[in-house]
Each structure stands twice: as structure tokens, then as C-alpha cells.
Design a protein around this motif. Structure first.
Motif, PDB file in Angstrom:
ATOM      1  N   GLY A 267       4.972   8.139  15.979  1.00  0.00           N
ATOM      2  CA  GLY A 267       4.081   9.173  16.521  1.00  0.00           C
ATOM      3  C   GLY A 267       4.403   9.509  17.966  1.00  0.00           C
ATOM      4  O   GLY A 267       4.434  10.680  18.350  1.00  0.00           O
ATOM      5  N   ILE A 268       4.670   8.466  18.767  1.00  0.00           N
ATOM      6  CA  ILE A 268       5.036   8.679  20.171  1.00  0.00           C
ATOM      7  C   ILE A 268       6.343   9.455  20.253  1.00  0.00           C
ATOM      8  O   ILE A 268       6.483  10.394  21.043  1.00  0.00           O
ATOM      9  N   SER A 269       7.289   9.086  19.404  1.00  0.00           N
ATOM     10  CA  SER A 269       8.578   9.776  19.381  1.00  0.00           C
ATOM     11  C   SER A 269       8.406  11.244  18.978  1.00  0.00           C
ATOM     12  O   SER A 269       9.046  12.129  19.546  1.00  0.00           O
ATOM     13  N   ALA A 270       7.533  11.508  18.013  1.00  0.00           N
ATOM     14  CA  ALA A 270       7.264  12.895  17.601  1.00  0.00           C
ATOM     15  C   ALA A 270       6.650  13.685  18.759  1.00  0.00           C
ATOM     16  O   ALA A 270       7.009  14.849  18.983  1.00  0.00           O
ATOM     17  N   CYS A 271       5.759  13.040  19.499  1.00  0.00           N
ATOM     18  CA  CYS A 271       5.168  13.708  20.679  1.00  0.00           C
ATOM     19  C   CYS A 271       6.249  14.019  21.702  1.00  0.00           C
ATOM     20  O   CYS A 271       6.262  15.103  22.296  1.00  0.00           O
ATOM     21  N   GLU A 272       7.168  13.097  21.886  1.00  0.00           N
ATOM     22  CA  GLU A 272       8.279  13.305  22.834  1.00  0.00           C
ATOM     23  C   GLU A 272       9.103  14.514  22.408  1.00  0.00           C
ATOM     24  O   GLU A 272       9.412  15.382  23.214  1.00  0.00           O
TER      25      GLU A 272
ATOM     26  N   GLY B 120       8.174  16.982  20.674  1.00  0.00           N
ATOM     27  CA  GLY B 120       7.360  18.186  20.835  1.00  0.00           C
ATOM     28  C   GLY B 120       6.937  18.443  22.271  1.00  0.00           C
ATOM     29  O   GLY B 120       6.115  19.309  22.536  1.00  0.00           O
ATOM     30  N   LYS B 121       7.501  17.671  23.210  1.00  0.00           N
ATOM     31  CA  LYS B 121       7.215  17.819  24.641  1.00  0.00           C
ATOM     32  C   LYS B 121       5.733  17.650  24.949  1.00  0.00           C
ATOM     33  O   LYS B 121       5.159  18.356  25.765  1.00  0.00           O
ATOM     34  N   GLN B 122       5.116  16.685  24.284  1.00  0.00           N
ATOM     35  CA  GLN B 122       3.684  16.416  24.440  1.00  0.00           C
ATOM     36  C   GLN B 122       3.502  15.033  25.072  1.00  0.00           C
ATOM     37  O   GLN B 122       3.209  14.060  24.384  1.00  0.00           O
ATOM     38  N   TRP B 123       3.667  14.941  26.383  1.00  0.00           N
ATOM     39  CA  TRP B 123       3.621  13.641  27.038  1.00  0.00           C
ATOM     40  C   TRP B 123       2.220  13.038  27.028  1.00  0.00           C
ATOM     41  O   TRP B 123       2.071  11.821  26.918  1.00  0.00           O
ATOM     42  N   GLN B 124       1.197  13.856  27.164  1.00  0.00           N
ATOM     43  CA  GLN B 124      -0.169  13.318  27.201  1.00  0.00           C
ATOM     44  C   GLN B 124      -0.572  12.656  25.875  1.00  0.00           C
ATOM     45  O   GLN B 124      -1.063  11.521  25.888  1.00  0.00           O
ATOM     46  N   PRO B 125      -0.368  13.311  24.717  1.00  0.00           N
ATOM     47  CA  PRO B 125      -0.674  12.626  23.458  1.00  0.00           C
ATOM     48  C   PRO B 125       0.193  11.377  23.248  1.00  0.00           C
ATOM     49  O   PRO B 125      -0.264  10.396  22.663  1.00  0.00           O
TER      50      PRO B 125
ATOM     51  N   ALA C 254      -1.428   8.706  25.135  1.00  0.00           N
ATOM     52  CA  ALA C 254      -2.690   8.358  24.458  1.00  0.00           C
ATOM     53  C   ALA C 254      -2.413   7.428  23.276  1.00  0.00           C
ATOM     54  O   ALA C 254      -3.145   6.446  23.062  1.00  0.00           O
ATOM     55  N   LEU C 255      -1.354   7.703  22.525  1.00  0.00           N
ATOM     56  CA  LEU C 255      -0.992   6.826  21.401  1.00  0.00           C
ATOM     57  C   LEU C 255      -0.583   5.436  21.890  1.00  0.00           C
ATOM     58  O   LEU C 255      -0.941   4.427  21.282  1.00  0.00           O
TER      59      LEU C 255
ATOM     60  N   SER D 281      -1.652   3.949  24.578  1.00  0.00           N
ATOM     61  CA  SER D 281      -2.915   3.300  24.949  1.00  0.00           C
ATOM     62  C   SER D 281      -3.683   2.842  23.721  1.00  0.00           C
ATOM     63  O   SER D 281      -4.243   1.744  23.683  1.00  0.00           O
ATOM     64  N   GLU D 282      -3.702   3.698  22.719  1.00  0.00           N
ATOM     65  CA  GLU D 282      -4.410   3.383  21.484  1.00  0.00           C
ATOM     66  C   GLU D 282      -3.830   2.139  20.808  1.00  0.00           C
ATOM     67  O   GLU D 282      -4.555   1.365  20.180  1.00  0.00           O
ATOM     68  N   MET D 283      -2.526   1.961  20.964  1.00  0.00           N
ATOM     69  CA  MET D 283      -1.893   0.769  20.388  1.00  0.00           C
ATOM     70  C   MET D 283      -2.518  -0.497  20.965  1.00  0.00           C
ATOM     71  O   MET D 283      -2.848  -1.432  20.237  1.00  0.00           O
ATOM     72  N   TRP D 284      -2.658  -0.512  22.287  1.00  0.00           N
ATOM     73  CA  TRP D 284      -3.247  -1.684  22.942  1.00  0.00           C
ATOM     74  C   TRP D 284      -4.689  -1.888  22.467  1.00  0.00           C
ATOM     75  O   TRP D 284      -5.106  -3.014  22.212  1.00  0.00           O
ATOM     76  N   GLU D 285      -5.427  -0.786  22.378  1.00  0.00           N
ATOM     77  CA  GLU D 285      -6.824  -0.869  21.928  1.00  0.00           C
ATOM     78  C   GLU D 285      -6.919  -1.412  20.501  1.00  0.00           C
ATOM     79  O   GLU D 285      -7.882  -2.099  20.155  1.00  0.00           O
ATOM     80  N   ALA D 286      -5.918  -1.113  19.675  1.00  0.00           N
ATOM     81  CA  ALA D 286      -5.887  -1.586  18.292  1.00  0.00           C
ATOM     82  C   ALA D 286      -5.313  -3.004  18.199  1.00  0.00           C
ATOM     83  O   ALA D 286      -5.052  -3.487  17.109  1.00  0.00           O
TER      84      ALA D 286
END
Length: 163
Positions: free
Chosen positions: A16-21, A23-28, A31-32, A34-39
Motif C-alpha cells: 500500500g505504501i509503495s502504491a502511494c509512492e 501515485g505521488k501520495q506521500w501523506q497517505p 499514514a499507512l 503510522s497505522e502499521m505501528w498502531e496495529a
């Protein structure tokens, strides 16, 4: 995945992080991460490298360097891909001092460098209109790949005098 009652793992988050990269979506991407740590999932080198690359696409060099520091704090050893992603971010944002600093850290930590590492540093100097400073630094830190990277600077050797 959650709708299908599947729990994401490190691999799915990293994808998912790679897909965001891509798609030039650094903020999501961040967020992913961060979500990993939370999970209670520990990101790996691939997760962080993808997040650093996402920061590069968003020209977020400070965040990229912060992620590299986070890796050390998490006891993860950044690899050449992690460092090159951070160097690339520095290069894109004309942060030549950070680019060369990262190259130096790679060498100190015995992380294998490659032509990409060197070319990105030289290009960072070029973007900063510091061609001669770049040549000087290159000599100072004793890099042997100058001839390979010469093309990045568009500089030719003076006749009879190797650089």
C-alpha cells in the motif's frame, strides 16, 4: 481487506505504501506507516524505503530524513535502497549538503554504495549551481567513481589532467 475480514500484514501495508509512492501520495503513505505501528506491526526496511520514496515524490526531504532516523531508532539497518531514496529526496529538493552527508554516513556504516548514490549527489550539486564545489568534495572524500559520474555534471576532464 477488512471488509473481507482479512487482517493486513507487513507485506500488504508495504504494498500500500509503495502504491502511494507510485501515485505521488506521500501523506497517505506516511499514514499507512503510522497505522502499521498502531496495529502492532513493525515496519521493515521495505516499508520505510517505500515511505521515503513517497516523500521524494512529494519533495518532503525533511520527512524523508526523519524516516531514515526512525529506522535507526527502530533498530532497522537502512540499505542502499533506503539511503538512495533519501539521497534522491535531497537531490530533488537541492539539499546538496544532506545528499553528501548521507553518502558519507553510508560509507561510515559500511553500506554498499552504487553509481546511483554517487550520481544523485553530483546532481544535487549541479542543481545547486555548485559544480566546482561538487568536484572539490568529490576529491576530498576520495570517491573513485568520478569518471562514471562525470556525465551527471556535464563536465569534461582537462586535457592530460585526470580528475
Amino acid at each position: 481487506m477488512r471488509e473481507a475480514k482479512l487482517e493486513p500484514d507487513v507485506i500488504s501495508y508495504s504494498a500500500g505504501i509503495s502504491a502511494c509512492e507510485k501515485g505521488k501520495q506521500w501523506q497517505p503513505a506516511l499514514a499507512l506507516l503510522s497505522e502499521m505501528w498502531e496495529a502492532k506491526l513493525e515496519p521493515n526496511v521495505i516499508s520505510y524505503s517505500a515511505a521515503i520514496s513517497a516523500c521524494e515524490k512529494g519533495e518532503q526531504w525533511q520527512r524523508a530524513l526523519a524516516l531514515l532516523s526512525e529506522m535507526w531508532e527502530a533498530k532497522l539497518e537502512p540499505d542502499v535502497i533506503s539511503y538512495n531514496a533519501a539521497i534522491c529526496t535531497s537531490e530533488r529538493c537541492s539539499q546538496w549538503r544532506h545528499a553528501f552527508s548521507l553518502l558519507r554516513v553510508m560509507r561510515e556504516r559500511h553500506v554498499e554504495t552504487n553509481d546511483i548514490s554517487y550520481n544523485l549527489c553530483i546532481t544535487a550539486y549541479e542543481r545547486s549551481s555548485r559544480n566546482l564545489a561538487g568536484l572539490s568534495c568529490y576529491r576530498c572524500i576520495g570517491l573513485s567513481r568520478f569518471r562514471v559520474s562525470c556525465e551527471a555534471l556535464s563536465v569534461w576532464e582537462p586535457a592530460g589532467e585526470p580528475l
